[in-house]
Design a protein around this motif. Structure first.
Motif, short mmCIF file in Angstrom:
data_model
loop_
_atom_site.label_atom_id
_atom_site.label_comp_id
_atom_site.label_asym_id
_atom_site.label_seq_id
_atom_site.Cartn_x
_atom_site.Cartn_y
_atom_site.Cartn_z
N MET A 63 0.88 -1.00 0.06
CA MET A 63 0.01 -0.06 0.07
C MET A 63 0.98 1.25 -0.01
N GLY A 64 0.91 2.06 -0.98
CA GLY A 64 1.43 3.12 -1.11
C GLY A 64 0.81 4.40 -0.94
N LEU A 65 1.20 5.57 -0.64
CA LEU A 65 0.37 6.83 -0.43
C LEU A 65 -0.10 7.28 -1.86
N LEU A 66 0.67 7.03 -2.86
CA LEU A 66 0.08 7.16 -4.14
C LEU A 66 -0.97 6.13 -4.89
N SER A 67 -1.12 5.15 -4.31
CA SER A 67 -2.08 4.04 -4.49
C SER A 67 -3.51 4.81 -4.78
N VAL A 68 -3.83 5.92 -4.32
CA VAL A 68 -5.03 6.59 -4.26
C VAL A 68 -5.22 6.63 -5.78
N VAL A 69 -4.24 7.12 -6.64
CA VAL A 69 -4.33 7.30 -8.07
C VAL A 69 -5.03 6.23 -8.93
N ALA A 70 -4.66 5.05 -8.40
CA ALA A 70 -4.89 3.63 -9.19
C ALA A 70 -6.48 3.71 -9.25
N VAL A 71 -7.27 4.05 -8.26
CA VAL A 71 -8.56 3.97 -8.32
C VAL A 71 -9.54 5.29 -8.58
N TYR A 72 -8.58 6.47 -8.59
CA TYR A 72 -9.02 7.76 -8.76
C TYR A 72 -10.56 7.83 -9.76
N GLY A 73 -9.90 7.68 -11.01
CA GLY A 73 -10.80 7.55 -11.92
C GLY A 73 -12.26 6.91 -11.73
N SER A 74 -12.09 5.63 -11.72
CA SER A 74 -13.00 4.67 -11.41
C SER A 74 -14.02 4.87 -10.32
N GLY A 75 -13.31 5.40 -9.17
CA GLY A 75 -14.12 5.80 -8.03
C GLY A 75 -14.45 7.08 -8.03
N THR A 76 -14.10 7.96 -8.65
CA THR A 76 -14.89 9.45 -8.87
C THR A 76 -16.07 9.08 -9.96
N LYS A 77 -15.79 8.19 -10.77
CA LYS A 77 -17.05 7.96 -11.78
C LYS A 77 -17.97 7.24 -10.96
N LEU A 78 -17.98 6.08 -10.19
CA LEU A 78 -18.99 5.26 -9.29
C LEU A 78 -19.61 6.45 -8.40
N SER A 79 -18.88 7.38 -7.68
CA SER A 79 -19.48 8.07 -6.55
C SER A 79 -19.93 9.37 -7.36
N ASN A 80 -20.15 9.74 -8.62
CA ASN A 80 -20.51 10.83 -9.29
C ASN A 80 -19.93 11.96 -8.93
N GLY A 81 -18.69 11.91 -8.59
CA GLY A 81 -17.95 13.15 -8.04
C GLY A 81 -17.53 13.43 -6.54
N HIS A 82 -18.05 12.41 -5.91
CA HIS A 82 -18.04 12.48 -4.26
C HIS A 82 -17.00 11.29 -3.73
#
Length: 430
Positions: free
Chosen positions: A1-20
């Motif tokens: 787990m790296g601090l920058l691993s947030v970017v791995a799911v940033y796009g899909s997570g943002t899409k699923l949450s509708n920008g939230h």
């Protein structure tokens, strides 16, 4: 787990949450902290290699432990795959002439070598990459706030609160972004290679989860400020490069890619070492072929298990990033749920650690963690369930074959505290 691993799911997570996405991370942080607490509690009383497999086997028996470990293998097998795939994507973003598959394969070979050498150098390199990652995150957050189209109370709170669609999209995204937290449980797989595991493993699990979670939340909040219209993201799989370029130009983007690639190599190494040690533990206990419990004569690492993981990871060349992430979350959430239940069974029921804060620590908090994880598990896609259940079916077949072959199962209980010392441990450690 790296601090920058947030970017791995940033796009899909943002899409699923509708920008939230920030709201999804708040939910995930709560769920993961309760689960991390259960891992820490179990690590104090079962300080042996194996993580969720070892804890569940001691709470519910070898068969349930095996199936939990089998489900967890989805997490550990696909985690290095995701790191390899992301490495290929980011190398390609800097050097378009290098195909994604070539960068993926190169990272895979490096990790295969490093995972056999051992864990000592990983800690030293990880400290450097962690420091660099923190600087990148701080720089990005600062520049995102300074260069954001608008910064006011509404623009800050809006992505951190539910949308008009309610909590549905938030929980769906939380189930996916839980991927970014994976790795805190990997700390417990190295219990037999850690000094004072009963003290350091629980502390490391909680601090890693909390620190990473806050970092992820701030990163996602800054991302929503610099790019409030998430539909502008052109490459969902490599959204980090677009965010960095928008906040700090090409310079920040290049620095981000370099640090992230180094972090992916280290995370891939840690993930591969974790799964090889789970296979080692299952081989040692007789639930998998004994050959997997073979140690390298010089480095004292489970090199046979590591080699098997490398061969399996070649399938990363034929998968999409989303497919790998879905499979990871299915297995990981099952493992997390079982560790919460194992904490109740092993500590509260079997060991009767109920005095003082025992009921809160060993019953209430694990059950809350289980409820959170169970809910996140129901938010996964149908594809995740179909592939995950098929994987579990294969595990049942493997278990039946192993039992019919007369394999002897022995659970290692090295360094487990004696019953007389357990109450002292219970009252002396937080």
């Amino acid at each position: 787990m790296g601090l920058l691993s947030v970017v791995a799911v940033y796009g899909s997570g943002t899409k699923l949450s509708n920008g939230h996405l920030p709201a999804a991370y708040l939910v995930a942080i709560i769920a993961m902290l309760f689960t991390a607490h259960s891992y820490g509690r179990m690590a104090r009383y079962v300080p042996v290699t194996g993580s969720a497999y070892a804890y569940t086997a001691r709470g519910f028996g070898p068969s349930i432990g095996f199936l939990t470990g089998w489900a967890m293998l989805l997490d550990y097998l696909f985690m290095p795959m995701v790191n390899f795939m992301l490495c290929g994507l980011y190398v390609n973003s800097l050097f378009a002439g290098i195909p994604v598959w070539a960068g993926t394969l190169g990272c895979m070979v490096l990790v295969a070598i490093f995972s056999v050498i051992g864990v000592a150098w990983v800690g030293r390199m990880n400290a450097f990459v962690a420091a660099a990652s923190i600087l990148v995150v701080i720089t990005f957050v600062t520049l995102a706030v300074l260069n954001a189209p608008a910064v006011d109370l509404h623009t800050v709170l809006q992505p951190a609160l539910p949308s008009d669609a309610g909590f549905g999209p938030i929980f769906a995204a939380a189930a996916v972004v839980a991927f970014a937290f994976l790795g805190f449980d990997g700390v417990s797989t190295l219990a037999e290679e850690t000094k004072e595991p009963q003290k350091n493993i629980p502390r490391g699990v909680i601090l890693a989860t909390l620190g990473a979670g806050l970092c992820y939340f701030l990163f996602s909040l800054a991302g929503s400020l610099i790019m409030p219209d998430w539909t502008q993201i052109q490459n969902v799989d490599a959204a980090g490069t677009e965010l960095m370029q928008k906040a700090g130009g090409d310079t920040l983007m290049v620095v981000f890619v370099v640090v992230n690639v180094l972090g992916l190599i280290l995370c891939g190494t840690a993930a591969q070492m974790s799964v090889s040690r789970v296979l080692f533990a299952m081989g040692r206990d007789g639930l998998m072929p004994k050959a997997l419990a073979t140690l390298h004569p010089r480095f004292k690492t489970p090199y046979v298990a590591a080699g098997l993981v490398t061969l399996l990871c070649i399938t990363a060349l034929f998968l999409t990033l989303d497919q790998a992430v879905y499979m990871i979350n299915f297995g990981a959430l099952i493992a997390f749920a079982m560790v919460n239940l194992s904490a109740v069974k092993s500590l509260y029921v079997d060991r009767k650690l109920r005095g003082g804060m025992g009921t809160l620590r060993n019953l209430v908090m694990p059950l809350i963690g289980f409820a959170f994880v169970a809910w996140l598990w129901t938010q996964l896609s149908l594809l995740s369930f179909a592939l995950g259940l098929a994987w579990l079916a294969v595990g049942v077949i493997v278990l039946v074959v192993r039992k019919r072959s007369g394999a002897q199962v022995h659970l290692a209980l090295d360094d487990e505290p004696a019953p007389a010392a357990e109450q002292r441990l219970e009252t002396s450690l937080i």
